[in-house]
Design a protein around this motif. Structure first.
Motif, PDB file in Angstrom:
ATOM      1  N   ARG A  30       0.821  -1.208   0.000  1.00 26.89           N
ATOM      2  CA  ARG A  30       0.000   0.000   0.000  1.00 26.89           C
ATOM      3  C   ARG A  30       0.858   1.261   0.000  1.00 26.89           C
ATOM      4  O   ARG A  30       0.472   2.279  -0.575  1.00 26.89           O
ATOM      5  N   ALA A  34       0.569   4.042  -2.920  1.00 25.11           N
ATOM      6  CA  ALA A  34       0.345   5.455  -2.587  1.00 25.11           C
ATOM      7  C   ALA A  34       1.503   6.343  -3.036  1.00 25.11           C
ATOM      8  O   ALA A  34       1.479   7.556  -2.790  1.00 25.11           O
ATOM      9  N   ALA A  98      -3.883   6.359   1.824  1.00 21.77           N
ATOM     10  CA  ALA A  98      -4.499   6.097   0.526  1.00 21.77           C
ATOM     11  C   ALA A  98      -3.818   6.948  -0.547  1.00 21.77           C
ATOM     12  O   ALA A  98      -3.019   7.844  -0.241  1.00 21.77           O
ATOM     13  N   GLN A  99      -4.150   6.686  -1.797  1.00 23.96           N
ATOM     14  CA  GLN A  99      -3.625   7.506  -2.882  1.00 23.96           C
ATOM     15  C   GLN A  99      -4.072   8.950  -2.675  1.00 23.96           C
ATOM     16  O   GLN A  99      -5.219   9.217  -2.326  1.00 23.96           O
ATOM     17  N   TRP A 101      -2.656  10.892  -0.447  1.00 25.01           N
ATOM     18  CA  TRP A 101      -2.219  11.324   0.877  1.00 25.01           C
ATOM     19  C   TRP A 101      -0.938  12.159   0.787  1.00 25.01           C
ATOM     20  O   TRP A 101      -0.867  13.260   1.346  1.00 25.01           O
TER      21      TRP A 101
END
Length: 299
Positions: A30, A34, A98-99, A101
């Motif tokens: 993750r 991200a 998350a993307q 951020w």
């Protein structure tokens, strides 16, 4: 010239604390999704407990080893003391960014925002029982964040390192968001809510483990307030008789912002009430007997 000495200090340290149940393989995936790896001006510092392991070949990803029973606040302190960036972000290995951020954080750093925080969104399907932990602890922080909210998420905050000269991040009776309240009360800095820097709640839910964790958190809360309250702490301890209902009603009010959240709270009402009974027992014990001994649950 020494290459390490010539290397500029990162502008941002991302300190990621971990529990014994954290999935570091998923976390690494993750972080990559991200866009937070191989960024030369930031350092991603991940806590590993006991024999936990994590593949960390990226230049800006470092692991920090702690004993298996090290509380979150001690993990954060250990990482912060060994880094020197201008900004620090505190995250949780089970609630990855998350993307979007990182771009959102960069924007606030460029603007010189002293303290800011983002929302916490659940990553579990609506009917999944793993939502129980999210509803109890983070439902009020679902995006978009209520601008009138008087509290802050402890797993998605960023701030200027220099603030630590004036307010303490860790100490006796630590709570993750106590630092933010100090910044507001002592320095006059109101943390800025940033809806575009979300993290995703992906904590597993095991009933017995979670209830013990809630008990320990409640006990820490009671113990941290007992000195201020003095003899009144016994009156607060007696409040255990109504405290679970009060805490449940608070969760229900927080969920009313969206029908989806309200349905989740109603679906899992019994489990939420049981959890709040565990917290209330812990808070009562904290007022009377002090802090819990089991630091592993203090995340």
């Amino acid at each position: 010239m020494n290459d390490e000495a010539a290397k500029p200090q990162p502008v941002l340290t991302i300190a990621i604390a971990a529990s014994a149940k954290a999935d570091h393989a998923s976390l690494r995936e993750r972080l990559a999704t991200a866009g937070m790896l191989n960024q030369p001006d930031i350092e991603v510092c991940v806590a590993l407990l006991g024999d936990q392991d994590m593949d960390a070949p990226e230049d800006n990803l470092a692991v920090f080893r702690f004993s298996s029973r090290t509380p979150f606040f001690e993990q954060y302190a250990g990482i912060i003391q060994q880094t020197h960036s201008r900004y620090i972000a505190l995250l949780d290995a089970s609630c990855p960014p998350a993307q979007g951020w990182l771009p959102a954080v960069r924007k606030r750093m460029d603007d010189g925002t002293p303290v800011f925080f983002g929302p916490v969104n659940s990553g579990w399907p609506d009917k999944d029982s793993r939502n129980i932990g999210y509803l109890i602890e983070y439902a009020q922080f679902r995006a978009p964040i209520d601008p009138e909210l008087p509290e802050y998420p402890g797993n998605n905050i960023a701030f200027q390192r220099e603030l630590l000269r004036n307010v303490s991040l860790v100490g006796k009776g630590f709570q993750k968001t106590f630092f933010l309240r100090q910044a507001k009360e002592e320095l006059g800095i109101t943390p800025t809510a940033c809806d575009d820097m979300p993290v995703t709640y992906l904590k597993q839910y095991a009933r017995s483990y979670y209830l013990r964790r809630r008990y320990c958190h409640g006990r820490l809360y009671g113990a941290s307030h007992s000195e201020v309250l003095g003899p009144r702490r016994f009156l607060y301890a007696a409040g255990i008789l109504i405290l679970p209902i009060l805490r449940y009603s608070r969760i229900l009010r927080a969920s009313k912002r969206t029908p989806t959240l309200s349905r989740k709270v109603l679906r899992f009402s019994v489990s939420i009430l049981v959890s709040e009974c565990a917290w209330s027992l812990g808070e009562c014990a904290g007022y009377i007997a002090g802090t819990p001994e089991d630091g592993i649950f203090l995340d």
